[in-house]
Design an enzyme around this catalytic site. Structure first.
Site, PDB file in Angstrom:
ATOM      1  N   GLU A 109      11.400  -6.677  -5.336  1.00 29.57           N
ATOM      2  CA  GLU A 109      12.895  -6.888  -5.445  1.00 29.57           C
ATOM      3  C   GLU A 109      13.304  -8.041  -4.527  1.00 29.57           C
ATOM      4  OE1 GLU A 109      11.488  -4.240  -5.745  1.00 29.57           O
ATOM      5  OE2 GLU A 109      12.447  -3.209  -7.481  1.00 29.57           O
TER       6      GLU A 109
ATOM      7  N   HIS B 121      17.014   8.040  -6.788  1.00 23.91           N
ATOM      8  CA  HIS B 121      17.230   7.535  -8.060  1.00 23.91           C
ATOM      9  C   HIS B 121      18.751   7.977  -8.436  1.00 23.91           C
ATOM     10  CE1 HIS B 121      12.884   7.351  -8.602  1.00 23.91           C
ATOM     11  NE2 HIS B 121      13.089   6.505  -9.612  1.00 23.91           N
TER      12      HIS B 121
HETATM   13  C1  LIG Z   1      10.456  -0.916  -5.084  1.00 17.93           C
HETATM   14  C2  LIG Z   1      10.438  -0.346  -6.341  1.00 17.93           C
HETATM   15  N1  LIG Z   1      10.902  -0.858  -7.394  1.00 17.93           N
HETATM   16  C3  LIG Z   1      11.018  -0.431  -8.571  1.00 17.93           C
HETATM   17  C4  LIG Z   1      10.584   0.728  -8.838  1.00 17.93           C
HETATM   18  C5  LIG Z   1      10.671   1.650 -10.336  1.00 17.93           C
HETATM   19  N2  LIG Z   1       9.240   1.794 -10.647  1.00 17.93           N
HETATM   20  C6  LIG Z   1       8.560   2.983 -10.603  1.00 17.93           C
HETATM   21  S1  LIG Z   1       7.191   2.892 -10.764  1.00 17.93           S
HETATM   22  C7  LIG Z   1       7.012   1.447 -11.432  1.00 17.93           C
HETATM   23  C8  LIG Z   1       5.986   0.698 -11.645  1.00 17.93           C
HETATM   24  C9  LIG Z   1       4.799   1.038 -10.533  1.00 17.93           C
HETATM   25  O1  LIG Z   1       3.715   0.185 -10.995  1.00 17.93           O
HETATM   26  P1  LIG Z   1       2.359   0.620 -10.514  1.00 17.93           P
HETATM   27  O2  LIG Z   1       2.406   0.388  -8.858  1.00 17.93           O
HETATM   28  O3  LIG Z   1       1.211  -0.343 -11.029  1.00 17.93           O
HETATM   29  O4  LIG Z   1       2.111   2.053 -10.413  1.00 17.93           O
HETATM   30  P2  LIG Z   1       1.529   2.702 -11.743  1.00 17.93           P
HETATM   31  O5  LIG Z   1       2.884   3.470 -12.091  1.00 17.93           O
HETATM   32  O6  LIG Z   1       1.167   1.919 -12.880  1.00 17.93           O
HETATM   33  O7  LIG Z   1       0.611   3.970 -11.476  1.00 17.93           O
HETATM   34  C10 LIG Z   1       8.413   0.865 -11.170  1.00 17.93           C
HETATM   35  C11 LIG Z   1       8.804  -0.642 -11.667  1.00 17.93           C
HETATM   36  C12 LIG Z   1      10.430   1.527  -7.559  1.00 17.93           C
HETATM   37  N3  LIG Z   1       9.761   2.695  -7.913  1.00 17.93           N
HETATM   38  N4  LIG Z   1      10.135   1.146  -6.586  1.00 17.93           N
END
Ligand SMILES: Cc1ncc(C[n+]2csc(CCOP(=O)(O)OP(=O)(O)O)c2C)c(N)n1
Ligand SMILES: [Mg+2]
Lengths: 319, 324
Positions: free
Chosen positions: B60, B127
């Protein structure tokens, strides 16, 4: 290092329990019986289980949202997990938070929060406390490939390196962050390529092989505990379902899923168990035990009370 | 006139602005092929292409900073926060870089950050938050929070055309729960103007966002009991339309301020202070507030129901105020 039958069956138990509980929660989600969203780590259980099993009981973990297995190894009870999903007072947050957003320091788990990577510097801080107090304990931080794009990831890794902290960083590289594939998340082929910049050892391992994860974590833990500083372990795996249960993941190529389905960590481990001549009855006993624990957990959660409205006001401050 | 959802209104505003101004482009997580976590930008990638609908890494602070840089170079970036809750990850870029730039250098930073906010969706502490007051407290930022599809569309278009950084707070509950008419032609609503959504002579109810629906419902209940409530929908939280607020308060002499964000140092505190300073002699009762309590947003239904203001709680406060 040889792993005995007892350990093998322990891994098997936690792998099955993790998969079973999450499958059950996903089903409850589809039936509209849980509140809010539903996140599972299907296909990634070996990372969480293998690494947590390699720790001492007083080592601290800072898990992420695909780490139910590590929570269970650390002592979270299936019924507490179900109660959390159902918003019950008997869940670990007493209904204050939902799904995988929980923790418990008495079981050496730093509670997970949604913003990705926030737990990484916090885990470094736990490791710092151990170092200052000269306690033979280590911290383990878990996160995804997407989380590794955030500043908190880089700040946490660098701080741990400069202060030579007793910590292990464990990355679930499951190829996607929500809809974003790894190739759009970073311009290097591996998350470990990022970690290398901070000046401590990195490894890339097969995240669907519970024994490989266990061995790698043990080695890193020995290093951390003996003052050698951090290690970064990138566990290669695949997110086998949607980001959360509302997401059909139609953006993931089907062939990729098929390829990884053949590497399912639980089926693979069952083959290993047979190769190592673990008795079928012992395996079956684990399966039976797990099924019963899951149904008991659902039953417990559904019979548990919801919190009373005024409890919303409790607990903002320590007294 | 056509009846559309709040979500569709936001989508239309983005689409139209991108269509007619090539400086406008989008940045955010999962907004491309996936169409955004709430599907606001569904179809945008196909229409406007990868250079104007940019799926960012999960960072972000990085993509908000990049939006600021592009804005300084004359682009008009619109950033989508996946959830308003994660806007704190970009807080420094917003309040230090974007907000203070024009004051120091007299160079505009024309950009919008869309922040899907608010509760009532069983989404828990990370959220569901309402972060608007953080930004109202930062000089140099405009903050918008529409309650209807009509306002959502007109105010988003105005936000994109404004030469300042605008935090556009779009309430997630309203996405599919607010429907209303919007003109088929082009229109823009000015920032900084509240709207009287219901006329009344007995009590002024000041609110915004998802609480407007709840307030209107409460006002109807009061009307059945012979008490006429005037509802002022702020629409923009900074700059605050004190003129409309004060005109209504001077008419009714009694004020209830309602918001979903916690009470302490919330928007309501500022409004109450303005009323106390500017309309003291017109008051027939203390200025009252109904807000969320000073806690994080809890997850479980009984807790979240307790936490959030709603029509019944508003009606009960209005009754107290009527009999004061
Ligand atoms: C700072 C932040 N931005 C956006 C989100 C929304 N969000 C939740 S999980 C996710 C993807 C996370 O990807 P990764 O770190 O690869 O973990 P995975 O879900 O693939 O296990 C996003 C964009 C968040 N939780 N935190
Ligand atoms: Mg991932």
């Amino acid at each position: 290092m040889s792993v005995g039958t007892e350990d093998l069956l322990k891994f098997y138990y936690y792998l099955l329990l993790t998969r079973g509980l999450e499958d059950r929660v996903a089903k409850l989600y589809r039936q509209g019986r849980i509140l809010g969203g539903c996140y599972v780590g299907s296909g990634e259980e070996a990372i969480s289980v293998g690494s947590a099993c390699a720790l001492e009981s007083r080592d601290v973990i800072a898990p992420s949202h695909r780490d139910l297995g590590a929570h269970l190894v650390k002592g979270v009870q299936p019924k507490e997990y179900m109660a959390q999903y159902l918003g019950r007072r008997t869940g670990l947050t007493r209904g204050k938070d939902g799904n995988v957003h929980f923790g418990d320091l008495s079981r050496h788990i730093i509670g997970f929060i949604s913003p990705m990577a926030d737990g990484i510097p916090v885990a470094a801080g736990a490791a710092l406390a151990f170092k200052i107090r000269r306690e033979p304990r280590i911290a383990v931080a878990y996160f995804g490939d997407g989380a590794s794009s955030r500043g908190d990831f880089h700040e946490g890794l660098n701080l741990a390196a400069v202060l030579t902290l007793p910590i292990v960083f464990i990355c679930h590289n499951n190829q996607y962050a929500y809809s974003v594939p790894l190739s759009r998340q970073m311009a290097v082929p591996h998350v470990a390529d990022r970690a290398k910049a901070y000046g401590f050892p990195t490894r890339i391992i097969d995240g669907n092989d519970v024994l490989a994860v266990y061995e790698a974590t043990r080695e890193a833990a020995v290093r951390a505990r003996s003052g050698g500083g951090p290690t970064f372990i990138e566990c290669e795996t695949m997110r086998m379902r949607g980001h959360a249960e509302h997401d059909d993941a139609s953006y993931v190529p089907r062939e990729l899923l098929e390829e990884w389905r053949r590497k399912d960590p639980i089926q693979r481990f069952e083959r290993t168990l047979r190769e190592r001549e673990v008795p079928e009855e012992s395996m079956r006993a684990v399966q039976v035990r797990v099924l019963k624990e899951i149904e008991d957990a659902v039953d417990f959660a559904e019979k548990s009370p919801l919190p009373d409205a005024h409890e919303a006001l409790e607990g903002v401050f320590a007294t | 006139m056509e009846e559309i959802t709040y979500l569709e209104a936001i989508r239309q505003a983005l689409w139209e602005e991108m269509d007619q101004d090539e400086r406008v482009f989008l940045l955010g997580e999962d907004i491309g092929a996936y169409g955004g976590a709430f599907k606001i930008t569904k179809g945008f990638l196909e229409k406007f292409g990868e250079e104007r609908v940019i799926d960012t890494p999960l960072a972000e602070s990085g993509f908000v900073g990049a939006a600021i840089g592009a804005a300084l170079m004359g682009m008009r970036p619109v950033v989508e926060m996946q959830f308003a809750d994660f806007i704190s990850c970009a807080f420094d870029q917003i309040v230090n870089m974007a907000a203070k730039h024009h004051y120091r250098l007299r160079e505009p930073v024309p950009m919008v950050i869309r922040a899907p906010y608010g509760g009532r969706l069983h989404a828990g502490p990370f959220h569901s938050q309402c972060p608007e007051a953080w930004f109202v407290h930062s000089p140099g930022l405009k903050v918008v929070a529409p309650s209807t599809p009509y306002d959502a569309k007109g105010l988003l278009k105005a936000s994109i055309r404004d030469p300042n950084p605008v935090i556009y707070c779009e309430h997630k509950y309203l996405y599919r729960h607010a429907k209303g008419e919007v003109p088929s032609g082009e229109y823009v609503l000015p920032l900084g103007e509240a709207e009287v959504k219901r006329q009344g002579s007995d009590i002024t109810l000041i609110t915004y966002g998802a609480m407007v629906q709840q307030g209107l419902e409460a006002a109807d209940q009061m009307s059945a009991q012979g008490i006429e409530v005037e509802l002022v929908d702020l629409r923009t939280l900074y700059p605050l339309d004190t003129e409309t607020i004060l005109a209504s308060v001077k008419k009714t002499g009694k004020t209830l301020i309602v918001h979903e964000a916690p009470q302490v140092c919330g928007i309501g505190a500022e409004i109450a202070a303005v009323i106390a300073q500017e309309a003291f002699r017109h008051l027939d009762a203390p200025v009252m507030r109904l807000t969320a309590p000073h806690t994080p947003v809890p997850f479980s239904s009984p807790l979240e129901d307790f936490y959030l203001p709603n029509a019944a709680k508003i009606a009960s406060k209005l009754k107290d105020l009527a009999s004061y």
